[in-house]
Design a protein around this motif. Structure first.
Motif, mmCIF file in Angstrom:
data_model
loop_
_atom_site.group_PDB
_atom_site.id
_atom_site.type_symbol
_atom_site.label_atom_id
_atom_site.label_comp_id
_atom_site.label_asym_id
_atom_site.label_seq_id
_atom_site.Cartn_x
_atom_site.Cartn_y
_atom_site.Cartn_z
ATOM 1 N N PRO A 164 -11.002 2.700 65.994
ATOM 2 C CA PRO A 164 -11.010 4.129 65.663
ATOM 3 C C PRO A 164 -10.944 4.987 66.922
ATOM 4 O O PRO A 164 -11.125 4.495 68.044
ATOM 5 C CB PRO A 164 -12.338 4.312 64.922
ATOM 6 C CG PRO A 164 -13.202 3.202 65.424
ATOM 7 C CD PRO A 164 -12.282 2.045 65.675
ATOM 8 N N GLU A 165 -10.682 6.265 66.746
ATOM 9 C CA GLU A 165 -10.467 7.158 67.883
ATOM 10 C C GLU A 165 -11.637 7.147 68.856
ATOM 11 O O GLU A 165 -11.440 7.124 70.075
ATOM 12 C CB GLU A 165 -10.221 8.585 67.386
ATOM 13 C CG GLU A 165 -9.895 9.551 68.505
ATOM 14 C CD GLU A 165 -9.560 10.931 67.999
ATOM 15 O OE1 GLU A 165 -9.259 11.807 68.842
ATOM 16 O OE2 GLU A 165 -9.602 11.152 66.775
ATOM 17 N N ALA B 159 -0.567 -0.740 63.275
ATOM 18 C CA ALA B 159 -1.159 -1.584 62.226
ATOM 19 C C ALA B 159 -2.668 -1.374 62.140
ATOM 20 O O ALA B 159 -3.270 -1.609 61.085
ATOM 21 C CB ALA B 159 -0.848 -3.049 62.493
ATOM 22 N N PHE B 160 -3.293 -0.929 63.225
ATOM 23 C CA PHE B 160 -4.739 -0.688 63.220
ATOM 24 C C PHE B 160 -5.092 0.694 62.676
ATOM 25 O O PHE B 160 -6.257 0.971 62.410
ATOM 26 C CB PHE B 160 -5.301 -0.811 64.640
ATOM 27 C CG PHE B 160 -5.129 -2.166 65.265
ATOM 28 C CD1 PHE B 160 -5.829 -3.260 64.781
ATOM 29 C CD2 PHE B 160 -4.262 -2.351 66.336
ATOM 30 C CE1 PHE B 160 -5.681 -4.514 65.356
ATOM 31 C CE2 PHE B 160 -4.103 -3.607 66.913
ATOM 32 C CZ PHE B 160 -4.807 -4.688 66.414
ATOM 33 N N ASP B 161 -4.115 1.542 62.533
ATOM 34 C CA ASP B 161 -4.363 2.932 62.152
ATOM 35 C C ASP B 161 -4.801 3.034 60.692
ATOM 36 O O ASP B 161 -4.317 2.286 59.841
ATOM 37 C CB ASP B 161 -3.091 3.753 62.359
ATOM 38 C CG ASP B 161 -3.375 5.235 62.405
ATOM 39 O OD1 ASP B 161 -3.518 5.765 63.515
ATOM 40 O OD2 ASP B 161 -3.476 5.861 61.327
ATOM 41 N N PRO B 162 -5.718 3.953 60.380
ATOM 42 C CA PRO B 162 -6.147 4.133 58.985
ATOM 43 C C PRO B 162 -5.001 4.472 58.028
ATOM 44 O O PRO B 162 -5.117 4.247 56.822
ATOM 45 C CB PRO B 162 -7.140 5.297 59.077
ATOM 46 C CG PRO B 162 -7.662 5.237 60.472
ATOM 47 C CD PRO B 162 -6.502 4.777 61.309
ATOM 48 N N TRP C 4 -0.396 6.634 69.013
ATOM 49 C CA TRP C 4 -0.677 5.399 69.738
ATOM 50 C C TRP C 4 0.059 5.339 71.074
ATOM 51 O O TRP C 4 -0.403 4.708 72.025
ATOM 52 C CB TRP C 4 -0.359 4.202 68.855
ATOM 53 C CG TRP C 4 -1.367 4.100 67.751
ATOM 54 C CD1 TRP C 4 -1.299 4.661 66.505
ATOM 55 C CD2 TRP C 4 -2.642 3.459 67.822
ATOM 56 N NE1 TRP C 4 -2.442 4.394 65.792
ATOM 57 C CE2 TRP C 4 -3.284 3.653 66.567
ATOM 58 C CE3 TRP C 4 -3.295 2.730 68.807
ATOM 59 C CZ2 TRP C 4 -4.555 3.148 66.294
ATOM 60 C CZ3 TRP C 4 -4.557 2.219 68.539
ATOM 61 C CH2 TRP C 4 -5.165 2.434 67.292
ATOM 62 N N GLU C 5 1.207 6.004 71.165
ATOM 63 C CA GLU C 5 1.881 6.108 72.459
ATOM 64 C C GLU C 5 1.031 6.896 73.444
ATOM 65 O O GLU C 5 0.938 6.550 74.625
ATOM 66 C CB GLU C 5 3.251 6.774 72.295
ATOM 67 C CG GLU C 5 4.302 5.885 71.652
ATOM 68 C CD GLU C 5 5.625 6.608 71.486
ATOM 69 O OE1 GLU C 5 5.781 7.705 72.075
ATOM 70 O OE2 GLU C 5 6.496 6.089 70.770
ATOM 71 N N GLU C 6 0.412 7.962 72.959
ATOM 72 C CA GLU C 6 -0.434 8.772 73.827
ATOM 73 C C GLU C 6 -1.645 7.967 74.298
ATOM 74 O O GLU C 6 -2.050 8.056 75.462
ATOM 75 C CB GLU C 6 -0.884 10.033 73.090
ATOM 76 C CG GLU C 6 -1.798 10.952 73.910
ATOM 77 C CD GLU C 6 -1.163 11.470 75.184
ATOM 78 O OE1 GLU C 6 -1.926 11.856 76.100
ATOM 79 O OE2 GLU C 6 0.082 11.495 75.287
ATOM 80 N N PHE C 7 -2.211 7.181 73.398
ATOM 81 C CA PHE C 7 -3.324 6.312 73.797
ATOM 82 C C PHE C 7 -2.869 5.352 74.902
ATOM 83 O O PHE C 7 -3.555 5.189 75.924
ATOM 84 C CB PHE C 7 -3.840 5.529 72.586
ATOM 85 C CG PHE C 7 -4.706 4.356 72.942
ATOM 86 C CD1 PHE C 7 -5.964 4.534 73.488
ATOM 87 C CD2 PHE C 7 -4.257 3.054 72.738
ATOM 88 C CE1 PHE C 7 -6.769 3.454 73.832
ATOM 89 C CE2 PHE C 7 -5.046 1.959 73.067
ATOM 90 C CZ PHE C 7 -6.305 2.161 73.613
ATOM 91 N N SER C 8 -1.723 4.718 74.705
ATOM 92 C CA SER C 8 -1.226 3.763 75.694
ATOM 93 C C SER C 8 -0.930 4.452 77.026
ATOM 94 O O SER C 8 -1.203 3.890 78.099
ATOM 95 C CB SER C 8 0.034 3.076 75.167
ATOM 96 O OG SER C 8 -0.250 2.335 73.998
ATOM 97 N N LEU D 194 -12.849 3.072 75.407
ATOM 98 C CA LEU D 194 -12.071 2.090 76.161
ATOM 99 C C LEU D 194 -11.360 2.748 77.339
ATOM 100 O O LEU D 194 -11.349 2.211 78.456
ATOM 101 C CB LEU D 194 -11.057 1.402 75.236
ATOM 102 C CG LEU D 194 -11.646 0.429 74.217
ATOM 103 C CD1 LEU D 194 -10.610 0.074 73.156
ATOM 104 C CD2 LEU D 194 -12.155 -0.835 74.901
ATOM 105 N N VAL D 195 -10.759 3.900 77.101
ATOM 106 C CA VAL D 195 -10.084 4.614 78.191
ATOM 107 C C VAL D 195 -11.081 4.987 79.279
ATOM 108 O O VAL D 195 -10.785 4.883 80.483
ATOM 109 C CB VAL D 195 -9.360 5.869 77.651
ATOM 110 C CG1 VAL D 195 -8.860 6.738 78.808
ATOM 111 C CG2 VAL D 195 -8.189 5.474 76.760
#
Length: 236
Positions: free
Chosen positions: A189-190, A106-109, A68-72, A196-197
């Motif tokens: 999900p991924e 918290a959203f992660d599977p 999630w850090e990488e996503f952010s 979004l990105v």
């Protein structure tokens, strides 16, 4: 269906965390599952406190955090000047307030709760949350606040792009403070995160509010994904 409460903490907010956990015990019950998400690795006092409470666990998973850090980080790389501005201000990490983004786990599977309520560590629970969990049967997000009266702390309201991305009616009714919300596991999900990105990279990133990055991105994610929301401040 598993339900529970998340918060985000480290030793810096230890006293606030204890107050929150006490308020949950009194107003939601001693059996209410609570998961403390690690803000960073300063956790000695937090670990000791959690060990005394049967209903409280710690989420400290570097692999999960890294995802999630990488996503952010990818989100903020799309912004015209955020990373540069934060670096000029002395930022030592990849982006501003990295630890705050751990709440996305918290959203992660792989997260423990199918339905959850997130509370900042500096809040107190003053009543039962049963009505919030019940509303999650009907809505993807459930909130109870008046942040919609102040969109300038969610989005860059000076951006002409904002009203191209979102309807004014959405901005005036759907935004929320990220210190309290109910939601569900698996909402982003991924494949959705990649989309979004891509939208942010296509020019939408300028609508994000740099001084409250987590709060801004979370609202963008929900609104841009078209997920349903219920705000009790509007319905009660």
């Amino acid at each position: 269906m598993s339900t529970g409460i998340y918060t985000l903490a480290n030793d810096l907010v230890y006293n606030q965390l204890v107050a929150l956990l006490n308020s949950i015990e009194v107003n939601a019950g001693k059996e209410t599952p609570v998961c403390v998400i690690a803000y960073n690795d300063q956790l000695d006092n937090v670990r000791q406190e959690i060990a005394t409470r049967d209903n409280v666990t710690l989420l400290d998973n570097p692999e999960l955090f890294a995802r999630w850090e990488e996503f952010s980080y990818r989100v903020w790389k799309t912004h015209p000047d955020a990373l540069q501005e934060w670096q000029e201000q002395g930022m030592k990490t990849k982006f501003y307030r990295v630890g705050e983004n751990h709440r996305y786990c918290a959203f992660d599977p792989e997260s423990p709760f199918e339905k959850f309520i997130y509370l900042d560590a500096d809040t107190l629970l003053m009543n039962s949350l049963d009505f919030v969990f019940k509303q999650l049967d009907e809505s993807d997000f459930v909130v109870y606040d008046f942040q919609y009266k102040d969109p300038a702390h969610i989005f860059n309201v000076a951006s002409p792009k904002l009203l191209e991305v979102f309807d004014e009616s959405q901005i005036n009714s759907e935004i929320f403070c990220s210190g309290f919300y109910g939601a569900k596991r698996g909402l982003f999900p991924e494949e959705q995160r990649e989309w979004l990105v891509s939208q942010l990279a296509n020019g939408e990133a300028e609508v994000l509010y740099k001084r409250a990055p987590n709060q801004s991105v979370l609202n963008y994610m929900r609104m841009r994904s078209g997920l349903s929301i219920h705000n009790f401040a509007l319905s009660l």
